[in-house]
Design an enzyme around this catalytic site. Structure first.
Site, PDB file in Angstrom:
ATOM      1  N   CYS A  47       1.182  -9.145   2.858  1.00 34.66           N
ATOM      2  CA  CYS A  47      -0.281  -9.027   2.763  1.00 34.66           C
ATOM      3  C   CYS A  47      -0.949  -8.781   4.116  1.00 34.66           C
ATOM      4  O   CYS A  47      -1.951  -8.061   4.208  1.00 34.66           O
ATOM      5  CB  CYS A  47      -0.891 -10.285   2.151  1.00 34.66           C
ATOM      6  SG  CYS A  47       0.080 -10.977   0.788  1.00 34.66           S
ATOM      7  N   CYS A  50      -2.263  -5.295   5.612  1.00 33.83           N
ATOM      8  CA  CYS A  50      -3.523  -4.676   5.173  1.00 33.83           C
ATOM      9  C   CYS A  50      -4.725  -5.584   5.422  1.00 33.83           C
ATOM     10  O   CYS A  50      -5.807  -5.110   5.741  1.00 33.83           O
ATOM     11  CB  CYS A  50      -3.463  -4.357   3.679  1.00 33.83           C
ATOM     12  SG  CYS A  50      -2.412  -2.944   3.330  1.00 33.83           S
ATOM     13  N   HIS A  51      -4.542  -6.885   5.220  1.00 34.72           N
ATOM     14  CA  HIS A  51      -5.713  -7.775   5.235  1.00 34.72           C
ATOM     15  C   HIS A  51      -5.905  -8.497   6.573  1.00 34.72           C
ATOM     16  O   HIS A  51      -6.960  -9.087   6.778  1.00 34.72           O
ATOM     17  CB  HIS A  51      -5.594  -8.806   4.108  1.00 34.72           C
ATOM     18  CG  HIS A  51      -5.520  -8.184   2.736  1.00 34.72           C
ATOM     19  ND1 HIS A  51      -6.630  -7.716   2.073  1.00 34.72           N
ATOM     20  CD2 HIS A  51      -4.467  -7.919   1.924  1.00 34.72           C
ATOM     21  CE1 HIS A  51      -6.255  -7.206   0.888  1.00 34.72           C
ATOM     22  NE2 HIS A  51      -4.946  -7.313   0.791  1.00 34.72           N
ATOM     23  N   MET A  88      -4.409  -1.406  -3.742  1.00 36.11           N
ATOM     24  CA  MET A  88      -3.749  -2.718  -3.771  1.00 36.11           C
ATOM     25  C   MET A  88      -2.487  -2.583  -4.638  1.00 36.11           C
ATOM     26  O   MET A  88      -2.564  -2.180  -5.801  1.00 36.11           O
ATOM     27  CB  MET A  88      -4.718  -3.747  -4.384  1.00 36.11           C
ATOM     28  CG  MET A  88      -4.077  -5.069  -4.724  1.00 36.11           C
ATOM     29  SD  MET A  88      -3.819  -6.132  -3.278  1.00 36.11           S
ATOM     30  CE  MET A  88      -3.177  -7.597  -4.114  1.00 36.11           C
ATOM     31  N   HIS A 326      -5.715   3.795  11.878  1.00 37.57           N
ATOM     32  CA  HIS A 326      -4.424   3.402  11.299  1.00 37.57           C
ATOM     33  C   HIS A 326      -3.314   4.380  11.688  1.00 37.57           C
ATOM     34  O   HIS A 326      -2.685   4.216  12.707  1.00 37.57           O
ATOM     35  CB  HIS A 326      -4.567   3.260   9.785  1.00 37.57           C
ATOM     36  CG  HIS A 326      -3.395   2.618   9.133  1.00 37.57           C
ATOM     37  ND1 HIS A 326      -3.178   1.264   9.175  1.00 37.57           N
ATOM     38  CD2 HIS A 326      -2.368   3.138   8.437  1.00 37.57           C
ATOM     39  CE1 HIS A 326      -2.046   0.978   8.541  1.00 37.57           C
ATOM     40  NE2 HIS A 326      -1.536   2.106   8.070  1.00 37.57           N
ATOM     41  N   HIS A 368      -4.873   8.350   4.337  1.00 30.35           N
ATOM     42  CA  HIS A 368      -3.573   7.825   4.804  1.00 30.35           C
ATOM     43  C   HIS A 368      -2.630   9.003   4.969  1.00 30.35           C
ATOM     44  O   HIS A 368      -1.929   9.393   4.041  1.00 30.35           O
ATOM     45  CB  HIS A 368      -3.013   6.799   3.812  1.00 30.35           C
ATOM     46  CG  HIS A 368      -1.877   6.000   4.392  1.00 30.35           C
ATOM     47  ND1 HIS A 368      -0.651   6.559   4.669  1.00 30.35           N
ATOM     48  CD2 HIS A 368      -1.791   4.699   4.776  1.00 30.35           C
ATOM     49  CE1 HIS A 368       0.141   5.627   5.176  1.00 30.35           C
ATOM     50  NE2 HIS A 368      -0.524   4.482   5.253  1.00 30.35           N
TER      51      HIS A 368
HETATM   52 FE1  DHE Z   1       3.314   1.562   7.237  1.00 33.64          FE
HETATM   53  C1  DHE Z   1       3.593   4.114   9.521  1.00 33.64           C
HETATM   54  C2  DHE Z   1       1.069   0.041   9.242  1.00 33.64           C
HETATM   55  C3  DHE Z   1       2.638  -0.646   4.726  1.00 33.64           C
HETATM   56  C4  DHE Z   1       5.857   2.812   5.390  1.00 33.64           C
HETATM   57  N1  DHE Z   1       2.472   1.998   9.053  1.00 33.64           N
HETATM   58  C5  DHE Z   1       2.705   3.123   9.819  1.00 33.64           C
HETATM   59  C6  DHE Z   1       1.886   3.069  10.996  1.00 33.64           C
HETATM   60  C7  DHE Z   1       1.182   1.901  10.927  1.00 33.64           C
HETATM   61  C8  DHE Z   1       1.547   1.240   9.701  1.00 33.64           C
HETATM   62  C9  DHE Z   1       0.192   1.382  11.927  1.00 33.64           C
HETATM   63  C10 DHE Z   1       1.819   4.106  12.108  1.00 33.64           C
HETATM   64  C11 DHE Z   1       2.850   3.860  13.145  1.00 33.64           C
HETATM   65  C12 DHE Z   1       2.857   4.906  14.247  1.00 33.64           C
HETATM   66  O1  DHE Z   1       2.749   6.105  13.954  1.00 33.64           O
HETATM   67  O2  DHE Z   1       2.965   4.538  15.427  1.00 33.64           O
HETATM   68  N2  DHE Z   1       2.050  -0.011   7.008  1.00 33.64           N
HETATM   69  C13 DHE Z   1       1.212  -0.461   7.954  1.00 33.64           C
HETATM   70  C14 DHE Z   1       0.464  -1.562   7.448  1.00 33.64           C
HETATM   71  O3  DHE Z   1      -0.340  -2.275   8.091  1.00 33.64           O
HETATM   72  C15 DHE Z   1       0.687  -1.620   5.999  1.00 33.64           C
HETATM   73  C16 DHE Z   1      -0.504  -0.994   5.329  1.00 33.64           C
HETATM   74  C17 DHE Z   1       0.835  -2.986   5.375  1.00 33.64           C
HETATM   75  C18 DHE Z   1       1.943  -3.855   5.895  1.00 33.64           C
HETATM   76  O4  DHE Z   1       2.024  -5.002   5.462  1.00 33.64           O
HETATM   77  O5  DHE Z   1       2.724  -3.443   6.719  1.00 33.64           O
HETATM   78  C19 DHE Z   1       1.906  -0.732   5.879  1.00 33.64           C
HETATM   79  N3  DHE Z   1       4.114   1.139   5.380  1.00 33.64           N
HETATM   80  C20 DHE Z   1       3.704   0.194   4.536  1.00 33.64           C
HETATM   81  C21 DHE Z   1       4.523   0.129   3.345  1.00 33.64           C
HETATM   82  O6  DHE Z   1       4.417  -0.689   2.388  1.00 33.64           O
HETATM   83  C22 DHE Z   1       5.463   1.259   3.416  1.00 33.64           C
HETATM   84  C23 DHE Z   1       5.069   2.266   2.349  1.00 33.64           C
HETATM   85  C24 DHE Z   1       6.915   0.899   3.141  1.00 33.64           C
HETATM   86  C25 DHE Z   1       7.587   0.102   4.215  1.00 33.64           C
HETATM   87  O7  DHE Z   1       8.588   0.587   4.733  1.00 33.64           O
HETATM   88  O8  DHE Z   1       7.135  -0.978   4.498  1.00 33.64           O
HETATM   89  C26 DHE Z   1       5.176   1.777   4.824  1.00 33.64           C
HETATM   90  N4  DHE Z   1       4.496   3.158   7.421  1.00 33.64           N
HETATM   91  C27 DHE Z   1       5.509   3.485   6.559  1.00 33.64           C
HETATM   92  C28 DHE Z   1       6.165   4.680   7.045  1.00 33.64           C
HETATM   93  C29 DHE Z   1       5.499   5.068   8.223  1.00 33.64           C
HETATM   94  C30 DHE Z   1       4.461   4.096   8.442  1.00 33.64           C
HETATM   95  C31 DHE Z   1       7.317   5.378   6.338  1.00 33.64           C
HETATM   96  C32 DHE Z   1       5.799   6.256   9.126  1.00 33.64           C
HETATM   97  C33 DHE Z   1       5.340   7.510   8.504  1.00 33.64           C
HETATM   98  C34 DHE Z   1       5.656   8.716   9.318  1.00 33.64           C
HETATM   99  O9  DHE Z   1       5.964   9.734   8.698  1.00 33.64           O
HETATM  100  O10 DHE Z   1       5.580   8.652  10.555  1.00 33.64           O
END
Ligand code: DHE
Length: 542
Positions: A47, A50-51, A88, A326, A368
């Site tokens: 959680c 995001c929150h 969500m 983000h 996003h």
């Molecule tokens: Fe991510 C990138 C934050 C949930 C998969 N994610 C990022 C980035 C951030 C971020 C800040 C950019 C990094 C960078 O470029 O330097 N992600 C967050 C969260 O805060 C969030 C919303 C909630 C959490 O609790 O983490 C979150 N993210 C997820 C997932 O649930 C995902 C779908 C599955 C997982 O692996 O946890 C997920 N995030 C990804 C992926 C990227 C990413 C695959 C990189 C994408 C890319 O192509 O560069």
């Protein structure tokens, strides 16, 4: 033998006589101390991203007790179980939480949020390990792999990455990394892979080893999401940088050993000149024009251009953008960095040559992009596109202020995709396809498929490919996410993501024919999510 950790909080009512959690507000629903501890752990894992740790909200709504107490346990349970079309996740119906966990979390978020401790240089040094010192590492590549076409695949709930050979589609190596591991990035030369977990642990993997493995590790905070490396000429493989969610700070490290060199806190004023105690560091990219990291502070909406050429006399240009920064990526020229200010429904455009904000562009609801998608719109010229978590639109933003001045930094076209809950969009310079996932859409038909547009005929709408079905997996959430190209740009890879105790897969599609090319299944592929092709990630190709 050691007793197993108590798991009753997930599965049954607490035993009578259990110590109760003492909350500051007597109106909060009762919880035992053990339930509170479990809730804290689940909140951190699922959680907080995001929150926010302090629950002040960003990508997700604020969840401070003044708000959650007014909603009440039953309302919160429904929301947690079924999710919402605005992004969500449906934690209950996807199988991630059982009913007891849904109930636990509904009560947990009505308690006062605990403030976690700080994490400074001494804490970091205590976690820093160099498993293979620089002078003991290979002098030349010691394996037969085409490392430029390797994929680093996040195995989210295993706390591992799998390195998969892009040609044979075989797993080359599975490497232990941080908890709920998140992204991978490459060094400028493409030799070193940096992987960061949500627990702030970074692993440095040497792709030159006979069997690539971790050569150094460190924790840079308690919660983190981003890592990047110096890309400016003369700084090849020299420095790394990582951003933490908690404590709100970024850390510059030696690129070859991960030794922490400089820590900078991000607490301070928002673009509205209000104090924020938790400006989390979201995406970080490396400038190609200057020795600078582009560091995005989410809650304050400030973009810091951090000059890494002199760490003792650190110069930073701070650009006021918009709150809730983000994720994002460069335009095709590599000069402009496009970053989603997600809950502001905007994309900020940074000119990395002039270190100035070029524009703030209004897009759809909760953009996003991942790193976004660059292509040439047949009518409007070069564009960068983002999909949205909060609606079914795809915004195409003009990115060529020289030859297409009238279109630059404007939404030139809006496409209608198959639904909200999209996280990632992708194309490749060699491709005529634009792929858009809908991974967090609560409708299983949409979350298990992907939309594909023909870039030359955008007005024709999209085709839907049932990637989840193509995986051949029988049960599980089968969420389809994050299209990623191979180096040649003729294959596109999708993760089919089910819960930890279910089988997952990677589906490879032939980009030209849009037909199924391969399904990668392996018991080691636990919860695959992000995939990072070495060459494309190294060169910012998307
Ligand atoms: Fe991510 C990138 C934050 C949930 C998969 N994610 C990022 C980035 C951030 C971020 C800040 C950019 C990094 C960078 O470029 O330097 N992600 C967050 C969260 O805060 C969030 C919303 C909630 C959490 O609790 O983490 C979150 N993210 C997820 C997932 O649930 C995902 C779908 C599955 C997982 O692996 O946890 C997920 N995030 C990804 C992926 C990227 C990413 C695959 C990189 C994408 C890319 O192509 O560069």
């Amino acid at each position: 033998p050691l007793a197993a950790a108590p798991v009753w909080a997930d599965t049954a009512a607490p035993p009578a006589g259990e110590a109760m959690h003492q909350n500051a507000n007597a109106k909060a629903p009762p919880m035992t101390e053990a339930e509170f501890t479990r809730g804290k752990q689940i909140y951190f894992e699922r959680c907080a991203g995001c929150h926010g740790v302090l629950r002040k909200g960003a990508t997700g709504k604020a969840l401070t007790p003044d708000i959650t107490l007014a909603r009440g346990t039953e309302y919160l349970k429904t929301f947690i179980k079924y999710g919402s079309p605005a992004g969500m996740p449906n934690w209950g119906t996807s199988g991630e939480f059982n009913d007891q966990q849904v109930d636990l979390m509904a009560r947990y978020v009505q308690q006062e949020p605990p403030t976690p401790p700080e994490f400074g240089m001494q804490d970091m040094l205590a976690t820093w390990k160099v498993q293979v010192p620089v002078d003991k590492r290979p002098r030349r590549k010691e394996n037969q792999l085409d490392i430029s076409n390797l994929f680093s695949v996040t195995l989210r709930d295993a706390g591992e990455i799998a390195l998969i050979d892009g040609h044979s589609k075989q797993i080359v190596s599975v490497i232990k990394t941080g908890y709920a591991v998140h992204i991978s990035r490459l060094s400028k030369s493409g030799r070193y892979l940096y992987v960061i977990g949500r627990d702030g642990k970074i692993n440095l993997v040497d792709l030159w080893m006979a069997k690539p493995d971790s050569v150094a590790e460190i924790r840079i905070g308690l919660e983190a999401r981003s890592v990047e490396t110096s890309k400016y000429r003369g700084y090849d493989d020299k420095l790394a940088v990582a951003g933490a969610y908690w404590p709100p700070q970024y850390v510059i490290m030696d690129g070859a050993s991960l030794k922490p060199l400089k820590i900078v806190g991000t607490r301070g004023m928002t673009v509205d000149n209000e104090y924020h105690p938790e400006p989390r560091v979201a995406s970080i990219v490396a400038s190609h024009y200057k020795p600078e990291f582009v560091v995005n502070a989410k809650e304050t909406g400030k973009i810091m251009m951090v000059d890494y050429s002199d760490l003792a006399n650190l110069k930073t240009t701070t650009i006021d953008a918009a709150k809730f920064l983000h994720d994002g990526g460069f335009d095709a020229s590599g000069r402009y960095f496009m970053v989603a200010a997600n809950a502001s429904n905007k994309v900020a455009v940074v000119d990395t040559k002039l270190d100035k904000l070029a524009a703030l562009v209004d897009v759809g609801k909760t953009p996003h992009p991942g790193r976004g998608a660059n292509f040439t719109d047949p009518q409007y010229g070069p564009v960068w596109a983002t999909s949205h978590l909060g609606d079914d639109s795809i915004s195409l933003v003009g990115t060529d202020p020289e030859k297409h001045k009238a279109q630059a930094w404007k939404v030139v076209r809006t496409l209608k995709g198959q639904g909200g809950g999209s996280l990632f969009i992708k194309t490749h310079p060699q491709s005529a396809n634009l792929w858009v996932d809908t991974v967090f859409n609560p409708d299983a038909k949409l979350s298990q498929s992907v939309a594909v547009f023909d870039i030359k005929h955008l007005d024709k709408g999209f085709s839907m490919l049932p990637i989840g079905e193509w995986s051949g997996l029988s049960d599980g959430a089968k969420r389809v996410l994050q299209p990623e190209y191979n180096k040649a740009g003729d294959e596109v890879w999708f993760s089919v993501w089910s819960a930890k105790d279910k089988q997952s897969a990677i589906v490879v599609v032939d980009d030209k024919t849009r037909k199924l090319k391969a399904v990668i299944k392996d018991p080691r592929l636990v919860t695959p999510t992000g995939k990072f092709n070495v060459y494309n990630t190294q060169h910012d190709i998307y």
